[in-house]
Design a protein around this motif. Structure first.
Motif, PDB file in Angstrom:
ATOM      1  N   ALA A  96      55.542  -1.724  -2.951  1.00  0.00           N
ATOM      2  CA  ALA A  96      54.977  -0.570  -3.663  1.00  0.00           C
ATOM      3  C   ALA A  96      55.548   0.747  -3.149  1.00  0.00           C
ATOM      4  O   ALA A  96      55.269   1.805  -3.725  1.00  0.00           O
ATOM      5  N   GLU A  97      56.319   0.694  -2.075  1.00  0.00           N
ATOM      6  CA  GLU A  97      56.972   1.862  -1.471  1.00  0.00           C
ATOM      7  C   GLU A  97      55.963   2.919  -1.033  1.00  0.00           C
ATOM      8  O   GLU A  97      56.210   4.109  -1.108  1.00  0.00           O
ATOM      9  N   GLU A  98      54.826   2.441  -0.507  1.00  0.00           N
ATOM     10  CA  GLU A  98      53.793   3.371  -0.069  1.00  0.00           C
ATOM     11  C   GLU A  98      53.613   3.372   1.446  1.00  0.00           C
ATOM     12  O   GLU A  98      53.158   4.362   2.011  1.00  0.00           O
ATOM     13  N   ALA A  99      53.951   2.257   2.098  1.00  0.00           N
ATOM     14  CA  ALA A  99      53.790   2.143   3.551  1.00  0.00           C
ATOM     15  C   ALA A  99      54.591   0.944   4.041  1.00  0.00           C
ATOM     16  O   ALA A  99      54.961   0.071   3.256  1.00  0.00           O
ATOM     17  N   ALA A 100      54.831   0.923   5.338  1.00  0.00           N
ATOM     18  CA  ALA A 100      55.552  -0.190   5.961  1.00  0.00           C
ATOM     19  C   ALA A 100      55.040  -0.343   7.386  1.00  0.00           C
ATOM     20  O   ALA A 100      54.561   0.623   7.984  1.00  0.00           O
ATOM     21  N   SER A 101      55.138  -1.550   7.915  1.00  0.00           N
ATOM     22  CA  SER A 101      54.713  -1.796   9.283  1.00  0.00           C
ATOM     23  C   SER A 101      55.599  -2.866   9.899  1.00  0.00           C
ATOM     24  O   SER A 101      55.964  -3.832   9.234  1.00  0.00           O
ATOM     25  N   TRP A 102      55.914  -2.665  11.168  1.00  0.00           N
ATOM     26  CA  TRP A 102      56.692  -3.614  11.942  1.00  0.00           C
ATOM     27  C   TRP A 102      55.912  -3.983  13.197  1.00  0.00           C
ATOM     28  O   TRP A 102      55.186  -3.153  13.755  1.00  0.00           O
ATOM     29  N   ALA A 103      56.110  -5.188  13.667  1.00  0.00           N
ATOM     30  CA  ALA A 103      55.628  -5.570  14.990  1.00  0.00           C
ATOM     31  C   ALA A 103      56.620  -5.037  16.013  1.00  0.00           C
ATOM     32  O   ALA A 103      57.833  -5.190  15.851  1.00  0.00           O
ATOM     33  N   ILE A 104      56.111  -4.391  17.046  1.00  0.00           N
ATOM     34  CA  ILE A 104      56.928  -4.072  18.215  1.00  0.00           C
ATOM     35  C   ILE A 104      56.927  -5.349  19.036  1.00  0.00           C
ATOM     36  O   ILE A 104      55.863  -5.904  19.326  1.00  0.00           O
ATOM     37  N   VAL A 105      58.119  -5.838  19.387  1.00  0.00           N
ATOM     38  CA  VAL A 105      58.187  -7.152  20.027  1.00  0.00           C
ATOM     39  C   VAL A 105      58.892  -7.105  21.380  1.00  0.00           C
ATOM     40  O   VAL A 105      59.770  -6.278  21.619  1.00  0.00           O
ATOM     41  N   SER A 106      58.465  -8.033  22.224  1.00  0.00           N
ATOM     42  CA  SER A 106      59.127  -8.323  23.490  1.00  0.00           C
ATOM     43  C   SER A 106      59.290  -9.830  23.520  1.00  0.00           C
ATOM     44  O   SER A 106      58.304 -10.560  23.362  1.00  0.00           O
TER      45      SER A 106
END
Length: 186
Positions: free
Chosen positions: A72-82
């Motif tokens: 929908a091009e309204e938001a995005a989220s990523w996991a910060i990973v180790s």
């Protein structure tokens, strides 16, 4: 009514590409359910992000919404990973392709705090947003009482631009917010 300006970025800019995996960041997956539950059961995360997740079903629903919000091009989220394990979150909120801008949000699990991981994630996402996505402006807003978030923003190269009075509603009431920002040319 006609607009007097053309969109800075065309509609479809995000949904035409898969959400990228970036250094230290990846899209969320179902296996991250325990990390999401841990984060949103933490009082520190709840204080600043005003969300509580009580069970695996709610955590899975939270994870499942991100591909839809990307499309929908309204938001995005990523996991910060180790070591490919989720230890935090970084995201884009209030994406406006028309104005080529977005807000950045972030949190880390309690065990990952104080190690500079949120700041590195902000720098990585900022580089992608300005270099690949070609956004014009990114901003970070946080309660004036959230000193950790202020340090992350400043160390990641987002200078304090001002204070927004009474602009954030938290569980304990309205908070003034610091506003940090950067332009692609900075």
């Amino acid at each position: 009514m006609p607009n007097l300006t053309a969109p800075a970025l065309p509609a479809g800019t995000l949904r035409q590409m898969p959400q990228p995996r970036l250094t230290g960041l990846r899209p969320w997956r179902e296996a991250d359910t325990p990390a999401v539950r841990e984060a949103f059961s933490d009082a520190g995360t709840q204080r600043w992000h005003v969300l509580r997740i009580d069970d695996d079903a709610e955590a899975l629903a939270w994870i499942a919404r991100w591909p839809r919000r990307w499309a929908a091009e309204e938001a995005a989220s990523w996991a910060i990973v180790s070591d490919d394990q989720a230890i935090g979150q970084i995201g884009l909120r209030q994406i406006s392709l028309y104005e080529a801008k977005a807000h950045i949000s972030y949190w880390t699990l309690p065990a990952a705090r104080g190690r500079g991981l949120a700041g590195q994630a902000v720098r990585t996402l900022t580089d992608w947003c300005f270099g690949t996505l070609r956004l014009h402006r990114l901003s970070i807003e946080h309660s004036v009482h959230n000193e950790s978030s202020c340090r992350v923003a400043s160390k990641a190269g987002f200078p304090l631009e001002g204070t927004l009075c009474g602009s954030m509603l938290h569980a304990d009431g309205w908070h003034d917010a610091h506003s940090h920002g950067r332009l692609r040319g900075d």
